[in-house]
Design a protein around this motif. Sequence first.
Motif, PDB file in Angstrom:
ATOM      1  N   VAL A 225       0.929  -1.181  -0.118  1.00 46.64           N
ATOM      2  CA  VAL A 225      -0.042  -0.013   0.050  1.00 46.64           C
ATOM      3  C   VAL A 225       0.853   1.113  -0.028  1.00 46.64           C
ATOM      4  CG1 VAL A 225      -1.662   1.298   1.233  1.00 46.64           C
ATOM      5  CG2 VAL A 225      -1.843  -1.013   1.242  1.00 46.64           C
ATOM      6  N   ARG A 226       0.618   2.257  -0.963  1.00 44.18           N
ATOM      7  CA  ARG A 226       1.438   3.456  -0.926  1.00 44.18           C
ATOM      8  C   ARG A 226       0.581   4.481  -1.495  1.00 44.18           C
ATOM      9  NH1 ARG A 226       6.527   2.348  -4.677  1.00 44.18           N
ATOM     10  NH2 ARG A 226       7.052   0.817  -3.287  1.00 44.18           N
ATOM     11  N   ARG A 227       1.166   5.711  -1.524  1.00 44.02           N
ATOM     12  CA  ARG A 227       0.608   6.838  -2.126  1.00 44.02           C
ATOM     13  C   ARG A 227       0.984   6.841  -3.615  1.00 44.02           C
ATOM     14  NH1 ARG A 227      -1.672  10.440   1.181  1.00 44.02           N
ATOM     15  NH2 ARG A 227      -0.955  10.212   3.480  1.00 44.02           N
ATOM     16  N   ALA A 228       0.112   7.551  -4.312  1.00 44.32           N
ATOM     17  CA  ALA A 228       0.286   7.965  -5.653  1.00 44.32           C
ATOM     18  C   ALA A 228       0.274   6.732  -6.575  1.00 44.32           C
ATOM     19  CB  ALA A 228       1.959   8.422  -5.686  1.00 44.32           C
ATOM     20  N   ALA A 229       0.092   7.085  -7.799  1.00 40.90           N
ATOM     21  CA  ALA A 229       0.200   6.012  -8.990  1.00 40.90           C
ATOM     22  C   ALA A 229       1.588   6.202  -9.474  1.00 40.90           C
ATOM     23  CB  ALA A 229      -0.999   6.348  -9.937  1.00 40.90           C
ATOM     24  N   ARG A 230       1.799   7.532  -9.959  1.00 41.63           N
ATOM     25  CA  ARG A 230       3.015   7.657 -10.861  1.00 41.63           C
ATOM     26  C   ARG A 230       3.597   9.089 -10.231  1.00 41.63           C
ATOM     27  NH1 ARG A 230       3.025   7.814 -16.894  1.00 41.63           N
ATOM     28  NH2 ARG A 230       2.030   5.859 -16.744  1.00 41.63           N
ATOM     29  N   THR A 231       4.326   9.216  -9.268  1.00 40.84           N
ATOM     30  CA  THR A 231       4.819  10.366  -8.888  1.00 40.84           C
ATOM     31  C   THR A 231       6.171  10.233  -8.713  1.00 40.84           C
ATOM     32  OG1 THR A 231       4.559  12.318  -7.430  1.00 40.84           O
ATOM     33  CG2 THR A 231       4.213  10.221  -6.452  1.00 40.84           C
ATOM     34  N   SER A 232       7.246  11.262  -8.590  1.00 37.22           N
ATOM     35  CA  SER A 232       8.657  11.069  -8.543  1.00 37.22           C
ATOM     36  C   SER A 232       9.128  12.363  -7.980  1.00 37.22           C
ATOM     37  CB  SER A 232       9.076  10.550  -9.813  1.00 37.22           C
ATOM     38  OG  SER A 232       9.081  11.635 -10.732  1.00 37.22           O
ATOM     39  N   LYS A 233      10.431  12.111  -7.603  1.00 39.35           N
ATOM     40  CA  LYS A 233      11.053  13.182  -7.169  1.00 39.35           C
ATOM     41  C   LYS A 233      11.343  14.375  -8.446  1.00 39.35           C
ATOM     42  CE  LYS A 233      13.446  11.535  -3.194  1.00 39.35           C
ATOM     43  NZ  LYS A 233      14.184  10.484  -2.846  1.00 39.35           N
ATOM     44  N   ALA A 234      11.288  13.599  -9.785  1.00 44.58           N
ATOM     45  CA  ALA A 234      11.489  14.547 -10.682  1.00 44.58           C
ATOM     46  C   ALA A 234      10.345  15.527 -10.793  1.00 44.58           C
ATOM     47  CB  ALA A 234      11.489  13.674 -12.132  1.00 44.58           C
ATOM     48  N   SER A 235       9.062  15.202 -10.723  1.00 44.82           N
ATOM     49  CA  SER A 235       8.038  15.971 -10.996  1.00 44.82           C
ATOM     50  C   SER A 235       7.930  17.227  -9.770  1.00 44.82           C
ATOM     51  CB  SER A 235       6.762  15.299 -10.895  1.00 44.82           C
ATOM     52  OG  SER A 235       6.481  14.747  -9.602  1.00 44.82           O
ATOM     53  N   GLY A 236       8.411  16.581  -8.361  1.00 46.88           N
ATOM     54  CA  GLY A 236       8.596  17.429  -7.458  1.00 46.88           C
ATOM     55  C   GLY A 236       9.634  18.762  -7.797  1.00 46.88           C
ATOM     56  N   GLY A 237      10.492  18.205  -8.331  1.00 43.57           N
ATOM     57  CA  GLY A 237      11.799  19.428  -8.763  1.00 43.57           C
ATOM     58  C   GLY A 237      11.020  20.177  -9.789  1.00 43.57           C
ATOM     59  N   ALA A 238      10.280  19.492 -10.745  1.00 45.40           N
ATOM     60  CA  ALA A 238       9.858  20.656 -11.909  1.00 45.40           C
ATOM     61  C   ALA A 238       8.733  21.563 -11.548  1.00 45.40           C
ATOM     62  CB  ALA A 238       9.107  19.586 -12.795  1.00 45.40           C
ATOM     63  N   LEU A 239       8.116  21.039 -10.403  1.00 44.40           N
ATOM     64  CA  LEU A 239       7.279  22.183  -9.663  1.00 44.40           C
ATOM     65  C   LEU A 239       8.029  23.181  -9.018  1.00 44.40           C
ATOM     66  CD1 LEU A 239       4.609  19.894  -7.925  1.00 44.40           C
ATOM     67  CD2 LEU A 239       4.181  21.824  -9.762  1.00 44.40           C
TER      68      LEU A 239
ATOM     69  N   ALA B  78      10.947  24.325  -9.766  1.00 36.94           N
ATOM     70  CA  ALA B  78      11.620  24.996 -10.867  1.00 36.94           C
ATOM     71  C   ALA B  78      10.684  26.050 -11.405  1.00 36.94           C
ATOM     72  CB  ALA B  78      11.939  24.065 -12.006  1.00 36.94           C
ATOM     73  N   VAL B  79       9.286  25.705 -11.402  1.00 41.10           N
ATOM     74  CA  VAL B  79       8.246  26.390 -12.247  1.00 41.10           C
ATOM     75  C   VAL B  79       7.884  27.656 -11.219  1.00 41.10           C
ATOM     76  CG1 VAL B  79       5.783  26.420 -12.513  1.00 41.10           C
ATOM     77  CG2 VAL B  79       6.984  24.815 -13.465  1.00 41.10           C
ATOM     78  N   VAL B  80       7.821  27.253 -10.002  1.00 43.35           N
ATOM     79  CA  VAL B  80       7.421  28.196  -8.780  1.00 43.35           C
ATOM     80  C   VAL B  80       8.612  29.236  -8.647  1.00 43.35           C
ATOM     81  CG1 VAL B  80       7.535  28.677  -6.338  1.00 43.35           C
ATOM     82  CG2 VAL B  80       6.320  26.806  -7.373  1.00 43.35           C
ATOM     83  N   VAL B  81       9.865  29.001  -8.943  1.00 42.95           N
ATOM     84  CA  VAL B  81      11.093  29.805  -9.027  1.00 42.95           C
ATOM     85  C   VAL B  81      10.981  30.614 -10.193  1.00 42.95           C
ATOM     86  CG1 VAL B  81      13.540  30.157  -9.440  1.00 42.95           C
ATOM     87  CG2 VAL B  81      12.659  28.403  -7.794  1.00 42.95           C
ATOM     88  N   LEU B  82      10.603  30.291 -11.378  1.00 43.73           N
ATOM     89  CA  LEU B  82      10.504  30.780 -12.440  1.00 43.73           C
ATOM     90  C   LEU B  82       9.359  31.909 -12.474  1.00 43.73           C
ATOM     91  CD1 LEU B  82      11.508  30.736 -15.451  1.00 43.73           C
ATOM     92  CD2 LEU B  82       9.278  29.429 -16.211  1.00 43.73           C
ATOM     93  N   LEU B  83       8.123  31.373 -11.832  1.00 41.32           N
ATOM     94  CA  LEU B  83       6.902  32.521 -11.469  1.00 41.32           C
ATOM     95  C   LEU B  83       7.488  33.500 -10.636  1.00 41.32           C
ATOM     96  CD1 LEU B  83       3.951  30.025 -11.392  1.00 41.32           C
ATOM     97  CD2 LEU B  83       4.520  31.487 -13.249  1.00 41.32           C
ATOM     98  N   ALA B  84       7.894  33.175  -9.535  1.00 44.86           N
ATOM     99  CA  ALA B  84       8.542  34.196  -8.658  1.00 44.86           C
ATOM    100  C   ALA B  84       9.551  35.211  -9.259  1.00 44.86           C
ATOM    101  CB  ALA B  84       9.147  33.793  -7.480  1.00 44.86           C
ATOM    102  N   ALA B  85      10.184  34.796 -10.220  1.00 44.64           N
ATOM    103  CA  ALA B  85      11.055  35.852 -10.870  1.00 44.64           C
ATOM    104  C   ALA B  85      10.414  36.754 -12.022  1.00 44.64           C
ATOM    105  CB  ALA B  85      12.386  35.214 -11.495  1.00 44.64           C
ATOM    106  N   LEU B  86       9.309  36.367 -12.404  1.00 44.16           N
ATOM    107  CA  LEU B  86       8.665  37.013 -13.387  1.00 44.16           C
ATOM    108  C   LEU B  86       8.511  38.538 -13.377  1.00 44.16           C
ATOM    109  CD1 LEU B  86       5.463  35.034 -14.744  1.00 44.16           C
ATOM    110  CD2 LEU B  86       7.410  35.716 -15.853  1.00 44.16           C
ATOM    111  N   PRO B  87       8.333  39.157 -12.000  1.00 44.57           N
ATOM    112  CA  PRO B  87       8.333  40.671 -12.132  1.00 44.57           C
ATOM    113  C   PRO B  87       9.554  41.292 -12.647  1.00 44.57           C
ATOM    114  CG  PRO B  87       7.341  39.919 -10.168  1.00 44.57           C
ATOM    115  CD  PRO B  87       7.937  38.774 -10.794  1.00 44.57           C
ATOM    116  N   TYR B  88      10.666  40.633 -12.603  1.00 44.43           N
ATOM    117  CA  TYR B  88      11.971  41.099 -13.040  1.00 44.43           C
ATOM    118  C   TYR B  88      12.098  40.886 -14.546  1.00 44.43           C
ATOM    119  CZ  TYR B  88      13.365  40.780  -8.112  1.00 44.43           C
ATOM    120  OH  TYR B  88      13.321  41.082  -6.975  1.00 44.43           O
ATOM    121  N   VAL B  89      11.238  40.262 -15.379  1.00 41.91           N
ATOM    122  CA  VAL B  89      11.421  39.606 -16.867  1.00 41.91           C
ATOM    123  C   VAL B  89      10.370  40.493 -17.514  1.00 41.91           C
ATOM    124  CG1 VAL B  89      12.279  37.867 -17.961  1.00 41.91           C
ATOM    125  CG2 VAL B  89      11.739  37.597 -15.595  1.00 41.91           C
TER     126      VAL B  89
END
Lengths: 241, 343, 288
Positions: free
Chosen positions: B17-31, B33-44
Motif C-alpha cells: 500500500v502506498r501513495r500515488a500512482a506515478r509520482t517521483s522526485k522529478a515531478s517535485g523538482g519540476a514544480l 522550478a516552475v515556482v522559482v520561474l514564476l517568482a522571478a517574473l516581475p523582473y522579466v
Amino acid sequence: MSLLSIRDLTVHHGLLRAVDGVSLELERGEVLAVIGANGAGKSTLLRALAGLNAPTSGTVHLAGRDITRSPAHQRVSAGIALVPEGRRLFRSLTVEENLLTGTYRKRSGPWTLQRVYELFPWMTERRRQNAAQLSGGEQQAVAIGRALLTNPDLLLVDELSLGLAPVIVRRIYETLPEIVAAGTTALVVEQDVSQALRVADRVHCLLEGRSVLAGRPADLTAEQVEHAYFGIGDLTQDGKD
Amino acid sequence: MSLSQLLTERAAAAVDVRRAARTSKASGGALLAVVVLLAALPYVVFSDITDTLVNFYVLVALASMWNLLAGFGGLVSVGQQAFVGIGAYSVIALADLGVQPYLAVPLAALTCVVFAVPTSWLAFRLRGDYFAVGTWVIAEVYRLLVVRVDALGGASGKGLAGLSGLDPALRGALTYWVALALTLATVGGCYLLLRGRVGLSLMAVRDEETAASAAGIDVTRAKRIVYLVSAAGTGAAGGVITISSLSVNPDAIFNVQWSAYMIFIVVIGGIGFVEGPLLGAVVFFALQQLLADYGSWYLVLLGAVGIAAARWLPGGLWGLVRDRTGLSLFPVGYYVRDPGHAR
Amino acid sequence: MQWFNAVVQGLLLGGLYALFATGLSLMFGVMRIVNLAHGDLAVVASFLALALVGGTGLPLWVVIVVTVPLFAVLGYLTQRVLLQGSLSSGPLATLLVTFGLSIVLQNVLLEIFSADTRTLDGGSFATSSFQLAGSVTVGWLPLVTFLLACAVLAGIQVFLTRTGLGRMLRASSDDRETANLVGADSRHVYGVATAIAFATVALAGLMFAVRSSFDPATGPSRLIFAFEAVVIGGLGSLWGTLLGGIVLGVTQSLGSQIDPAMTLLAGHLVFLAVLAFRPQGLLAGRTT
C-alpha cells in the motif's frame, strides 16, 4: 404455457453473483415457495423478477412475453407485483392512499379496494390512519393489499414473516388460498421453512445463488430439505435417495 | 496474536500500500522550478502580465479552497463570497488602523476564521443540498450588515489606505508575490492537510459516512476544520483582491459570481483532485481572455460547459488525464499494489 | 395603524412568496433537487411577458395564459433532458447543473435585455386600491395575487391528495423504488413535478413583475426568498410553505417600517433565527 419461465438467470449484486444460473417454471394458479438461508439469493431473485435489479444473463418470460429487460413500472402493467421485503409502505400516506397507489396503472382484474377490505376487514376502520402508525403485521397486510390492487397475474412476496410474530404470520398466510382462488399465482420467498412447506404447492431451495432442490412438499423428506438449506453433504445424491 | 492482527498482517504482506500512482522526485523538482520561474517574473515581464497573473492566482486560490470544502469535505457551499468579502473588508479596516496592507492579508485570513466559527454553527444545521442555499443567505446577511457600517463606506464601498506612498512598480511586484504566495499556501495547504489525519478522515467519510463514524471518526469535527481552513484561504484571497484593486465595493465583493467562478473552475478542472482547480483555472482564464470582447457570453459558455461537465464528466478534465496516464502531481489517496507487479 | 397596515401588506406579499416557493419545495420533496435556477426562471417569465406585451400588444391576462402552460412544458422537458441524467450522479451533480442553468439564464437575459431595470405595466388595475379600515388601504393587485396564490396552492393540494398521479408524486417522494413497484415511471412522475414547479414559478414571476421592478440579476435574491419561505415553514408541507411565505412577507414589511434598508435583513434574520432554534421549520413533519 407456463405463466412464468425463468431460464439460466444470473444476477449480480455488486461484485457478488447473488443468483447463479437459476431456472424455474411456474404454472398458473400455483403457489411456489423459494426457500433458503440468509444470503442465498432469494430476495435478489425476486427483485430481478420485479425489475429492480438487472440480470447479467438469462431470460425471464411472463406468459410467453420476454420481460427480461423491462423496467419495474412496465412489469406492473404486464402483471407482476412485488410485496417488498420490509413492507415499505409510503410513510406519509394514509392506509387507503397506500392501497390506492396500487390502482395507478388501472389494470383490470378481480381486485378492488372493496375486495381488499373484505380480505382484511380491520382495514376499513383504520383507512384514514397514517400508514406509519400501523403495527408490523398490519403494515404487511397493507403491503399485500397494495400489491393486489395492481391486479397482478403473478404476486411476488418477499420475506413475509420477517420481524413478525408467528401467530400474525399464520393469520396473513391464511389469506393466501383466497388470493390464489381469485386467479392470482404466487411466488413467495420464505426463510421459515415449515411455513413455506405448509402453504406451497412446490418449493425451490436456493443455496449460494444456485437451485439445489425442487419438488412438492409431500415428496421431500425433512432431511433432504435440511441438507439443501444448509448445504450439507452431497446434494445430488441426497436428492435421489 | 488475535485473529484481526493475524489477518491484518497477512493482508499487509500480500499487498503493497502506498501513495500515488506515478509520482517521483522529478515531478517535485519540476514544480519547484516552475515556482522559482514564476517568482522571478516581475523582473522579466511587463506589469500588465503580472497584473493578469494576480487575477489568475486569486482564482486558483479561491477554487482550491472550494475544492477542499466541496470535493473533500462534501460541503457544497454557494456562500463562500461571504469570506471573500470579509477578507477584503478586513484588509481595508486593518489598513485604516495603521496595519501595513500586505501584512493585513494573513490577518484577514484569521478574521475569517473568527467569523467562520459562528457561521458554521448555523450552516451545519442544514443537511445536504440545503447547505448550499443556506450559506448563500448567510453571505447576503454579511453583505447587508457591512453596508450598514458607515466606517466601512456603506453601500458605496471604500478605498484602501496605506499603499499610496509606494512606487507603482514595487507595489505591483509586491502584490504579485503576495498573490503567488497565496496560491502556493492554499494549494500546498490543501495537499498537506489532505495527506494528514484530517485527509484520511475526510476520505473515509466521503466513501462511507456511516462506516467512518462507526470507526470512531469525528465527522463533524473533520468537516468543521475543513470549513475553517477554507474560510481562511478564501478570506486571504479576498484580501489580495483588495490590495490589487485598491478599493472594495460591497455588491461586487459579496457577489455570488465568486462562487460561480470557484464552482465552475473546480467542476471543469476536476472536483476532488488537488490538481483540478489548477487545470480548471487555466481553462477558465483562457475562456475569459478569448471571449473578452463578447460581453457576458463567456459566462453563458462557462455555465454550459459546467453543466456538461457535471453531467457527463464527473471527474472533470483532471479525472480524464489521470484515467489516461495515471499521473498524479499531488497524491493524497492510497493505492494498493500487488507486490508481484510493483516496481 | 401604520403597523397594522404593514402587517396586512406583508401578509398579502407572503401569499405570493408562498406560491413562488411551492415549486422549490415540490422539486426538493419529490426529487431531492434544490433548483438554484428557481429565481432566474421567474425572471425569465417576467422578461418573456415583457417581450410578449411589448411585441404583440396582447393584454396581460392572455400573456399569463400563454406563459404558464409554456413553462409547464419547458419544466417537463428540462427534467427529462437535463436533470434526469444528473440524478443518478448524486446531489452534487444536480446542484451544479441547476447552478449552471442559473448562470446561463442570467447572462442570456443580460445580453438580450441589457442590465436595465424594468417593470411590467399592469394597467390601472395594478395601482387601484380600496380602503379597508381607517388608514389601511389595500391594493387590488396585492389582494388578487394573494387570493390567486392561495387558490393555486389549494389546487395543488387537491391534485396531490385526490388524483392518482398526485398520490404517486407523494409516494415517489417517500420511496421512489417502491413507487416503481406499483407502476410509477419515475421519469414521468419527476417530469410532472418539475412541470408544476415551473408553471407556479412562471405565475409567481409574472405577479412579481407587475408588483415590483426586475432586471436580469434579480433571480438569485428571489431564490433566497423562496428558500427562506420553505425553511421557515418546514419541509414537505404546502401549508407550511404558505405560513413560511407569510412570516417572511410580514417580517420584511415590518422591517421596512423601521428602516427601508432593513427590509431584506429582517427577513434573513428571521430565517437564521428559525435555523438556529427550530431547524425543522414551524410546521414540520406532516406531509402535504
